[in-house]
Design a protein around this motif. Structure first.
Motif, PDB file in Angstrom:
ATOM      1  N   VAL A 149     -32.812  64.976 107.353  1.00 48.35           N
ATOM      2  CA  VAL A 149     -33.216  66.386 107.689  1.00 48.35           C
ATOM      3  C   VAL A 149     -34.518  66.804 107.085  1.00 48.35           C
ATOM      4  CG1 VAL A 149     -32.410  68.568 107.898  1.00 48.35           C
ATOM      5  CG2 VAL A 149     -30.928  66.940 108.005  1.00 48.35           C
TER       6      VAL A 149
ATOM      7  N   ARG B 145     -42.842  70.789 118.348  1.00 50.05           N
ATOM      8  CA  ARG B 145     -41.760  69.907 118.983  1.00 50.05           C
ATOM      9  C   ARG B 145     -42.262  68.795 119.370  1.00 50.05           C
ATOM     10  NH1 ARG B 145     -38.436  73.342 121.559  1.00 50.05           N
ATOM     11  NH2 ARG B 145     -36.758  72.983 119.941  1.00 50.05           N
TER      12      ARG B 145
ATOM     13  N   ILE C 146     -26.498  63.638 116.724  1.00 50.56           N
ATOM     14  CA  ILE C 146     -27.516  62.375 116.319  1.00 50.56           C
ATOM     15  C   ILE C 146     -26.714  61.503 115.356  1.00 50.56           C
ATOM     16  CG2 ILE C 146     -29.346  61.902 114.738  1.00 50.56           C
ATOM     17  CD1 ILE C 146     -30.536  64.594 115.449  1.00 50.56           C
TER      18      ILE C 146
ATOM     19  N   LEU D 191     -29.380  59.251 108.342  1.00 47.31           N
ATOM     20  CA  LEU D 191     -30.018  60.417 109.016  1.00 47.31           C
ATOM     21  C   LEU D 191     -31.119  61.017 108.021  1.00 47.31           C
ATOM     22  CD1 LEU D 191     -28.435  62.695 111.609  1.00 47.31           C
ATOM     23  CD2 LEU D 191     -30.082  63.580 109.946  1.00 47.31           C
TER      24      LEU D 191
ATOM     25  N   THR E 142     -26.022  69.771 116.629  1.00 46.28           N
ATOM     26  CA  THR E 142     -27.284  68.714 116.725  1.00 46.28           C
ATOM     27  C   THR E 142     -27.157  67.540 115.882  1.00 46.28           C
ATOM     28  OG1 THR E 142     -28.814  70.640 117.477  1.00 46.28           O
ATOM     29  CG2 THR E 142     -29.861  68.567 116.605  1.00 46.28           C
ATOM     30  N   PHE E 143     -26.918  68.003 114.602  1.00 45.57           N
ATOM     31  CA  PHE E 143     -26.714  67.147 113.610  1.00 45.57           C
ATOM     32  C   PHE E 143     -25.648  65.978 113.786  1.00 45.57           C
ATOM     33  CE2 PHE E 143     -24.396  65.715 109.691  1.00 45.57           C
ATOM     34  CZ  PHE E 143     -25.298  65.059 108.743  1.00 45.57           C
TER      35      PHE E 143
ATOM     36  N   GLN F 193     -32.825  58.971 121.435  1.00 47.24           N
ATOM     37  CA  GLN F 193     -33.781  58.932 120.575  1.00 47.24           C
ATOM     38  C   GLN F 193     -35.279  59.107 121.361  1.00 47.24           C
ATOM     39  OE1 GLN F 193     -33.711  55.388 118.154  1.00 47.24           O
ATOM     40  NE2 GLN F 193     -35.460  55.854 116.954  1.00 47.24           N
TER      41      GLN F 193
ATOM     42  N   LEU G 168     -34.168  64.674 111.922  1.00 51.76           N
ATOM     43  CA  LEU G 168     -34.066  65.899 112.539  1.00 51.76           C
ATOM     44  C   LEU G 168     -35.046  66.928 111.520  1.00 51.76           C
ATOM     45  CD1 LEU G 168     -32.685  68.236 114.072  1.00 51.76           C
ATOM     46  CD2 LEU G 168     -30.761  68.300 112.437  1.00 51.76           C
TER      47      LEU G 168
ATOM     48  N   PRO H 298     -35.002  69.624 123.592  1.00 52.21           N
ATOM     49  CA  PRO H 298     -34.017  69.533 122.415  1.00 52.21           C
ATOM     50  C   PRO H 298     -32.881  68.763 123.021  1.00 52.21           C
ATOM     51  CG  PRO H 298     -34.063  71.659 123.312  1.00 52.21           C
ATOM     52  CD  PRO H 298     -35.103  70.898 123.659  1.00 52.21           C
TER      53      PRO H 298
ATOM     54  N   TRP I 231     -35.855  62.911 116.334  1.00 54.98           N
ATOM     55  CA  TRP I 231     -34.884  62.887 117.384  1.00 54.98           C
ATOM     56  C   TRP I 231     -34.577  64.398 117.747  1.00 54.98           C
ATOM     57  CZ3 TRP I 231     -30.234  59.717 118.299  1.00 54.98           C
ATOM     58  CH2 TRP I 231     -30.456  58.253 117.779  1.00 54.98           C
ATOM     59  N   ASP I 232     -34.885  65.343 117.126  1.00 54.70           N
ATOM     60  CA  ASP I 232     -34.882  66.643 117.660  1.00 54.70           C
ATOM     61  C   ASP I 232     -35.672  67.670 116.538  1.00 54.70           C
ATOM     62  OD1 ASP I 232     -34.390  68.724 119.274  1.00 54.70           O
ATOM     63  OD2 ASP I 232     -32.146  68.768 119.112  1.00 54.70           O
ATOM     64  N   TYR I 233     -35.973  68.887 116.954  1.00 53.80           N
ATOM     65  CA  TYR I 233     -36.644  69.891 116.192  1.00 53.80           C
ATOM     66  C   TYR I 233     -36.100  71.066 116.257  1.00 53.80           C
ATOM     67  CZ  TYR I 233     -40.696  72.385 114.709  1.00 53.80           C
ATOM     68  OH  TYR I 233     -41.626  73.164 113.462  1.00 53.80           O
TER      69      TYR I 233
END
Length: 232
Positions: free
Chosen positions: A52, A91, A120, A50, A116-117, A146, A80, A159, A100-102
């Motif tokens: 970040v 976003r 994922i 992953l 969130t972390f 995803q 992320l 989200p 995957w997300d913002y």
């Protein structure tokens, strides 16, 4: 052992993100990178579970976009994005790049980041078979989270927590999903006001592409219900 890269040019922010990650998953390996060049070199030689990522690195306002493109060309590692750029604008851009997300800086708490972390990371580790859920060729969702959901062929930018609520409502379409059941979906912020805010976010996202959207019904004192268009 999971391995994560934190790409953030501000040292205090990078250290904070690293501390949150290590507290959420003891024993995890966290690499910190502070520039586009160092990050791209690391991505070329390492296989991360992953990433970040901040969008703006140093004087490069959109360095993160180039890094995401580099990631997608190699391993399609989930990203992320954690940035100060306004979520209302960025976003959708990041989702289009298959992030995957913002999360927008200064608008979320430690618990939001960790939830969130971990979501994922679990999705990556579990690797379930991707099966789309489709209703009347209108709503399509990917259980891996995803890919963003689509409504009548258009991407819906949501989200992860909002996606989980949407999935719960859609899976039981026609039935009332109670607040207590939705509390289990959000995992943190388990109160009715929080659920209502997430549902409002979902409705707003749908109405950006379909102003007439009205499939999510509020059931006073009980919860919410997805009502298919043909049943209304």
């Amino acid at each position: 052992m999971a391995k994560v890269a934190v790409i953030e040019d501000d040292l205090p922010t990078s250290n904070q993100l690293r501390a949150w990650i290590e507290s959420a998953r003891p024993g995890i390996v966290v690499d910190q990178w502070f520039s586009r060049d160092d990050a791209e070199a690391a991505i070329a030689r390492e296989r991360y579970d992953l990433v970040v990522l901040d969008i703006e690195l140093g004087r490069e306002r959109h360095a993160g976009v180039a890094i995401i493109n580099a990631i997608n060309k190699r391993h399609a590692t989930p990203v992320l994005v954690v940035s100060a750029m306004p979520a209302t604008i960025y976003r959708s851009i990041m989702k289009a790049l298959d992030a995957w997300d913002y999360l927008q800086k200064a608008t979320f708490e430690e618990a939001d980041f960790i939830e969130t972390f971990l979501e994922i990371l679990r999705s990556v580790k579990d690797k379930p078979e991707p099966v789309s859920v489709v209703a009347s060729d209108e709503l399509s969702m990917d259980p891996l989270r995803q890919r963003t959901p689509t409504w009548r062929g258009h991407r819906i930018n949501l989200p992860l927590t909002a996606q989980r609520i949407l999935a719960a409502l859609f899976a039981r379409r026609g039935q009332v999903v109670s607040y207590d059941e939705l509390f289990e979906v959000v995992k943190s912020g388990r109160n009715r006001d929080n659920i209502r805010k997430h549902v409002s976010t979902i409705r707003d996202a749908f109405r950006e592409i379909d102003p007439s959207f009205a499939c999510i019904e509020n059931i006073p004192m009980r919860g919410f219900r997805w009502a298919d268009t043909e049943s209304r």
